[in-house]
Every structure is written in C-alpha cells, then in structure tokens.
Design a protein around this motif. Structure first.
Motif: not given
Ligand code: FEC
Length: 310
Positions: A69-79, A292-304
């Motif tokens: 979900k986070r990856l698809n919110e953060q950019q619009s080039v890929y799904t 777990d699913t803390h937003p900061l943690f999910i952001d860490a994975l999404a940025s990676t």
C-alpha cells in the motif's frame, strides 16, 4: 498512463499455523531431518506458553500488505503487487516466484523481513528466490541484501527506546541499561567474514548514539541447541554479568533489533526467559513494541525498495 507491474517478494521465516504444522515446520528448519521427540515437545511447549501459535503469520501478512500500500501511495510510475514467500512453511519462496510469473510479472524486487545480512539468513532466502527466477527464465529479480542502517528503521527504535525511558522515574534513568539483541548464529560464520555481527553492532551504536543512551550493551539470543559453538555472549549470561557490575542497574530495556515482529523468539525468549531472570535478580524488565506495522517501519522498507530503482 499504464503503470508497469512490479512483483514485491516479501520473504519471511514463517511459523506453524496450527499445532499439526509444528513437526513439518521444525523438520524443514532442520533441513529435512526430523528433530527428536524431546525437541519437538520442547518447541510445542514454547508455542503453548505464548498461546498455542505465534502471531507471526498474521503480522507478516499485515507487513506485506502495508508495504504494498505504502509503495503504491508513494509513487505513480509502477504498481507493486506483494507476494509472501516463506522460508519454512507455505506459501514457500519458490511458489511465490512462480505465482508472480503466472500473473504476468517479469520483474520483481525481493526483500527479507530481517534487517541484517548473513550468509545463513538473508542469503539463504535470496538464493532460493533467484534460483527459481532463473529456472523460470525471462524473469528478473533485484534482491535487497540488508537495510539495517535505514534511517527510518533506526528512528523507529530511537523513538521506542526514548518512549520507554520516559516511563521510568527520572531519578532512576541512570540505573537503566538497554540490551540490544539479535538471533545468535553458529560461530563458524565468522570464518568467511560474514558481516552479520558488525551490522548488528552498527545498528545498536546508531540507536544508542541518537537516543543519547548512558548505558547499553549487546548480546545474542535464541541460540540453537546444537553441538557447535554459537556467537556469544548469550543474553541470559549478559543479564547475570550486568547484575555483577558495580553500577547498580534497576531497569533493563530489551530491544530485539534483529527481529521485526512480535513472535516466539521475542514473546518466549525475551518476555518469558529474560523477564524471569531479570526479575529473579531484583530488576525490572521492559520491552518496547516490535516494529510490526508501525508507519516508520513500513516507510523504512518502502524507501529501501524504491532505492533499487534509482
Ligand atoms: O514461530 C515464530 O513465531 C518464530 C519464528 C522464528 C523466527 C526466527 C528467526 C530467525 N531464526 C534464525 C536462525 C535460526 C537458526 C536455527 C533456528 C531455529 C529455529 C527454530 C524455530 C525458529 N528458529 Fe530461527 N526463528 C524462528 C523460529 N533459527 C522454531 C527451531 C527450534 C529452536 O531452536 O528454537 C537453528 C537451526 C538448527 O537447529 O539447525 C540458525 C535467524 C533469525 C532472524 C532472521 C530471520 O527472521 O530470518 C538468524 C522469526
């Protein structure tokens, strides 16, 4: 605009979904060798002690969903479409790669839900995924090796430790020690210059530095009961050592930085075994919530994941 579909292979350890899964799961961990009845009974007893099964299955799925979900919110080039690929239970890594291909995907990014790289841990996940991708052909996969120093990941733990410290009476904060722990591995990994211990040390130092910790230490937990020597000091010995030191520690904050979810190794090895020992020696046990699913943690994975496209 037609967005390119990217497979997101979220690889994780896996856990028995029900009691009957314990034997095949443990046998898979032992590379196909059935553990002794005594070892199986011991593992079943540990699952029983945390409520019968581990919350890990649900948490891993929730982490994969949140990341997609986070990856698809953060950019619009890929799904991005997430697929779970587990190490020791279905859906297995190989099946997830096959499913991506069957769904018409030709490029994927793989990420293990384990921050630190070891030949024993992350490389084992990655080898299986890449091997399957090669077998399929016309399918490429970028595999992330580690993300232990991702700033949002560090920040997650900095904030967690600070929040925990804030709950301790001010006059007792200098009697507080933070223990950073990770899963031990057989000592033989050191022979080939495995970066695992250094990456864990670096994570601990970054968190300690940014949280301005007065007292902290690092230890290994959950070592296997095999004949080989494992990385030490073991966390239980480290607790005893801390009680023998001149400084009189009252509060013990446990940060299992090698894991990313509430599961058996945390709920039993930390919350049961470490807590029991700390309390028997007169200390107070604390353990912040896992990522777990803390937003900061999910952001860490999404940025990676997004960094692999730069
Ligand atoms: O069900 C749950 O909630 C817990 C799942 C679980 C996670 C986990 C993470 C790591 N392990 C790592 C290394 C090893 C090595 C051995 C080993 C053994 C076990 C056993 C269970 C188990 N592990 Fe695990 N580990 C989890 C569960 N692990 C169950 C078998 C019984 C026992 O010894 O407790 C030794 C294998 C052998 O016996 O030969 C080595 C590492 C991690 C962190 C990285 C990752 O998540 O991939 C490293 C979660």
């Amino acid at each position: 605009m037609n967005q390119k579909k990217i497979g997101l292979l979220v690889m994780a350890y896996g856990t028995p979904y029900k009691k009957e899964d314990i034997v095949p799961y443990y046998t898979a961990i032992r590379h196909g060798h059935r553990p002794s009845d005594e070892q199986i009974a011991d593992l079943a007893r540990r699952y029983e002690a945390i409520g019968g099964t581990s919350p890990l299955a649900e948490l891993t799925q929730a982490q994969a969903n949140a990341l997609e979900k986070r990856l698809n919110e953060q950019q619009s080039v890929y799904t991005f479409k997430a697929y779970l690929g587990l190490k020791y239970i279905h859906p297995l890594i190989e099946d997830a790669v096959q499913q991506m291909h069957d769904d018409g995907i030709d490029h994927a990014v793989s990420i293990a839900l384990a921050p630190h790289y070891s030949r024993f841990s992350v490389q084992a996940y990655t080898d299986r995924a890449q091997k399957k991708a090669e077998e399929i052909g016309e399918f490429t996969m970028t595999s992330i090796k580690s993300w232990y120093d991702q700033p949002h990941f560090i920040d997650f733990w900095v904030r967690s430790v600070k929040d925990q410290l804030a709950k301790i009476p001010e006059e007792e904060r200098d009697q507080t020690v933070v223990l950073f722990t990770a899963h031990s591995l057989p000592k033989k990994i050191l022979k080939n210059g495995d970066p695992y211990p250094d990456q864990i040390r670096e994570t601990a130092e970054k968190i300690a530095d940014q949280a301005n910790l007065l007292h902290y230490t690092q230890a290994w937990q959950s070592a296997g009961k095999t004949g080989d020597p494992w990385l030490g000091p073991d966390v239980l010995n480290q607790i005893r050592t801390l009680f023998q030191q001149e400084e009189h520690f009252k509060h013990f904050i446990f940060c299992p930085i090698g894991f990313v979810a509430e599961h058996l190794e945390v709920l039993f090895d930390n919350d049961r075994e470490c807590r029991t020992l700390v309390e028997s020696l007169g200390g107070i046990y604390h353990r912040p919530q896992m990522p777990d699913t803390h937003p900061l943690f999910i952001d860490a994975l999404a940025s990676t994941v997004l960094n692999t496209f730069e």
